[in-house]
Structure formats: C-alpha cells, structure tokens
Write a protein that holds these residues in place. Sequence first.
Motif, PDB file in Angstrom:
ATOM      1  N   SER A  79       1.027  -1.146   0.037  1.00  0.00           N
ATOM      2  CA  SER A  79      -0.029  -0.070  -0.111  1.00  0.00           C
ATOM      3  C   SER A  79       0.736   1.214   0.124  1.00  0.00           C
ATOM      4  CB  SER A  79      -0.840  -0.065   1.145  1.00  0.00           C
ATOM      5  OG  SER A  79      -2.080  -1.078   1.152  1.00  0.00           O
ATOM      6  N   SER A  80       1.957   1.014   0.690  1.00  0.00           N
ATOM      7  CA  SER A  80       2.922   2.510   0.884  1.00  0.00           C
ATOM      8  C   SER A  80       3.524   2.579  -0.403  1.00  0.00           C
ATOM      9  CB  SER A  80       3.835   2.215   1.963  1.00  0.00           C
ATOM     10  OG  SER A  80       3.454   2.161   3.004  1.00  0.00           O
ATOM     11  N   GLU A  81       4.078   1.672  -1.019  1.00  0.00           N
ATOM     12  CA  GLU A  81       4.530   1.612  -2.306  1.00  0.00           C
ATOM     13  C   GLU A  81       3.589   2.213  -3.521  1.00  0.00           C
ATOM     14  OE1 GLU A  81       6.681  -1.698  -4.270  1.00  0.00           O
ATOM     15  OE2 GLU A  81       7.299  -2.298  -2.132  1.00  0.00           O
ATOM     16  N   ALA A  82       2.248   1.714  -3.550  1.00  0.00           N
ATOM     17  CA  ALA A  82       1.486   1.960  -4.356  1.00  0.00           C
ATOM     18  C   ALA A  82       1.065   3.525  -4.152  1.00  0.00           C
ATOM     19  CB  ALA A  82       0.138   1.004  -4.303  1.00  0.00           C
ATOM     20  N   LEU A  83       1.138   4.044  -2.939  1.00  0.00           N
ATOM     21  CA  LEU A  83       0.749   5.228  -2.790  1.00  0.00           C
ATOM     22  C   LEU A  83       1.978   6.228  -3.407  1.00  0.00           C
ATOM     23  CD1 LEU A  83      -1.152   5.361   0.773  1.00  0.00           C
ATOM     24  CD2 LEU A  83      -2.005   6.010  -1.465  1.00  0.00           C
ATOM     25  N   SER A  84       2.881   5.879  -2.944  1.00  0.00           N
ATOM     26  CA  SER A  84       4.129   6.694  -3.476  1.00  0.00           C
ATOM     27  C   SER A  84       4.311   6.745  -4.948  1.00  0.00           C
ATOM     28  CB  SER A  84       5.552   5.893  -2.825  1.00  0.00           C
ATOM     29  OG  SER A  84       6.474   6.520  -3.298  1.00  0.00           O
ATOM     30  N   VAL A  85       4.062   5.619  -5.548  1.00  0.00           N
ATOM     31  CA  VAL A  85       3.893   5.571  -6.953  1.00  0.00           C
ATOM     32  C   VAL A  85       2.796   6.338  -7.556  1.00  0.00           C
ATOM     33  CG1 VAL A  85       3.662   4.157  -8.868  1.00  0.00           C
ATOM     34  CG2 VAL A  85       5.238   3.315  -7.356  1.00  0.00           C
ATOM     35  N   ALA A  86       1.588   6.171  -6.893  1.00  0.00           N
ATOM     36  CA  ALA A  86       0.531   7.147  -7.521  1.00  0.00           C
ATOM     37  C   ALA A  86       0.931   8.605  -7.257  1.00  0.00           C
ATOM     38  CB  ALA A  86      -0.709   6.688  -6.505  1.00  0.00           C
ATOM     39  N   ARG A  87       1.300   9.024  -5.943  1.00  0.00           N
ATOM     40  CA  ARG A  87       1.910  10.560  -5.830  1.00  0.00           C
ATOM     41  C   ARG A  87       2.599  10.944  -6.795  1.00  0.00           C
ATOM     42  NH1 ARG A  87       2.161   9.038  -0.050  1.00  0.00           N
ATOM     43  NH2 ARG A  87       0.173   9.459   0.962  1.00  0.00           N
ATOM     44  N   SER A  88       3.821  10.102  -7.149  1.00  0.00           N
ATOM     45  CA  SER A  88       4.781  10.592  -8.241  1.00  0.00           C
ATOM     46  C   SER A  88       4.045  10.635  -9.483  1.00  0.00           C
ATOM     47  CB  SER A  88       5.840   9.470  -8.206  1.00  0.00           C
ATOM     48  OG  SER A  88       6.619   9.655  -9.184  1.00  0.00           O
ATOM     49  N   ILE A  89       3.335   9.702  -9.871  1.00  0.00           N
ATOM     50  CA  ILE A  89       2.599   9.866 -11.088  1.00  0.00           C
ATOM     51  C   ILE A  89       1.717  11.005 -11.315  1.00  0.00           C
ATOM     52  CG2 ILE A  89       0.669   8.906 -12.545  1.00  0.00           C
ATOM     53  CD1 ILE A  89       1.808   6.066 -11.727  1.00  0.00           C
ATOM     54  N   GLU A  90       0.870  11.487 -10.336  1.00  0.00           N
ATOM     55  CA  GLU A  90       0.119  12.609 -10.028  1.00  0.00           C
ATOM     56  C   GLU A  90       0.909  13.918 -10.346  1.00  0.00           C
ATOM     57  OE1 GLU A  90      -3.274  14.647 -10.404  1.00  0.00           O
ATOM     58  OE2 GLU A  90      -2.840  12.588 -10.530  1.00  0.00           O
ATOM     59  N   GLU A  91       2.120  14.026  -9.438  1.00  0.00           N
ATOM     60  CA  GLU A  91       3.055  15.174  -9.432  1.00  0.00           C
ATOM     61  C   GLU A  91       3.457  15.279 -11.125  1.00  0.00           C
ATOM     62  OE1 GLU A  91       5.970  14.606  -6.630  1.00  0.00           O
ATOM     63  OE2 GLU A  91       4.765  14.584  -5.026  1.00  0.00           O
ATOM     64  N   THR A  92       3.778  14.115 -11.711  1.00  0.00           N
ATOM     65  CA  THR A  92       4.275  14.235 -12.913  1.00  0.00           C
ATOM     66  C   THR A  92       3.267  14.814 -13.989  1.00  0.00           C
ATOM     67  OG1 THR A  92       5.987  12.574 -12.525  1.00  0.00           O
ATOM     68  CG2 THR A  92       5.688  12.846 -14.890  1.00  0.00           C
ATOM     69  N   ARG A  93       2.169  14.252 -13.843  1.00  0.00           N
ATOM     70  CA  ARG A  93       0.859  14.695 -14.586  1.00  0.00           C
ATOM     71  C   ARG A  93       0.749  16.170 -14.540  1.00  0.00           C
ATOM     72  NH1 ARG A  93      -4.369  11.195 -13.643  1.00  0.00           N
ATOM     73  NH2 ARG A  93      -3.031   9.779 -14.871  1.00  0.00           N
ATOM     74  N   ALA A  94       0.704  16.618 -13.087  1.00  0.00           N
ATOM     75  CA  ALA A  94       0.437  17.946 -12.965  1.00  0.00           C
ATOM     76  C   ALA A  94       1.589  18.945 -13.516  1.00  0.00           C
ATOM     77  CB  ALA A  94       0.341  18.476 -11.444  1.00  0.00           C
TER      78      ALA A  94
END
Length: 114
Positions: free
Chosen positions: A48-63
């Motif tokens: 879960s921690s890994e998935a959240l970290s990856v999701a945050r990274s993707i969202e930051e890149t998208r923004a």
Amino acid sequence: MGDYTSSGGDFEAFIENEAKRPHQWVNKLQKGYKLPKEKVKSVVSDHSSEALSVARSIEETRAQSANQLVDLKEQELENQLLCADVTKMGPSQRKLHEKELQVLAEKYGWTFDD
C-alpha cells in the motif's frame, strides 16, 4: 529446489526468507496458503505504501506536464500575436491587437520609445 521441512525452526527461516520477497505471498495466498496475520498486515502495508508513493509520483508528473502544456500554449498564442500581419487587419482588429500587445508588454516589462 531447496530442502524444506515443516518443523518450527525451518518455518521461521522460511517466513524470514519470504519476507524479502513479499510479491510471492500473493501467489501463495491464491493457492490457499494461510499466512500469519501480522505477516499479511506487513505485506499489505508495504504494498500500500509503495502504491501510494507511485501514485503520488505519477500525479505530480501529470500536474507538471499539464502546467508545461499550458505554458507552451500560452507562449504559442503570444508568438502568434507578436507575428500577426497587421496589414490585413481592419481598424477595430488593429485596436484590439494593440491592446493585447500592451498587455504582453506590461507582463514582460517591455518598454518602447516613441
């Protein structure tokens, strides 16, 4: 294959060894293996921690990409404004064009000597 027995000590070593490869627990769970509750919580928490970290990274890149796209579109419109052929414009279009150029000049701090 390595030798594996079901004695208590070997099982602890097995669990310790498998903790280094949590992705394999998913396959074992699907095959009907039962895990100690603390191990399940640990594996789920890690993933879960890994998935959240990856999701945050993707969202930051998208923004960041979206912001860059907006900046590029704005620059493109400004370039079109600066390169517009005013000889083909009517009087009202020229006035509007001049006002838009004044806005750009103020934005970038351009000054013109008349």
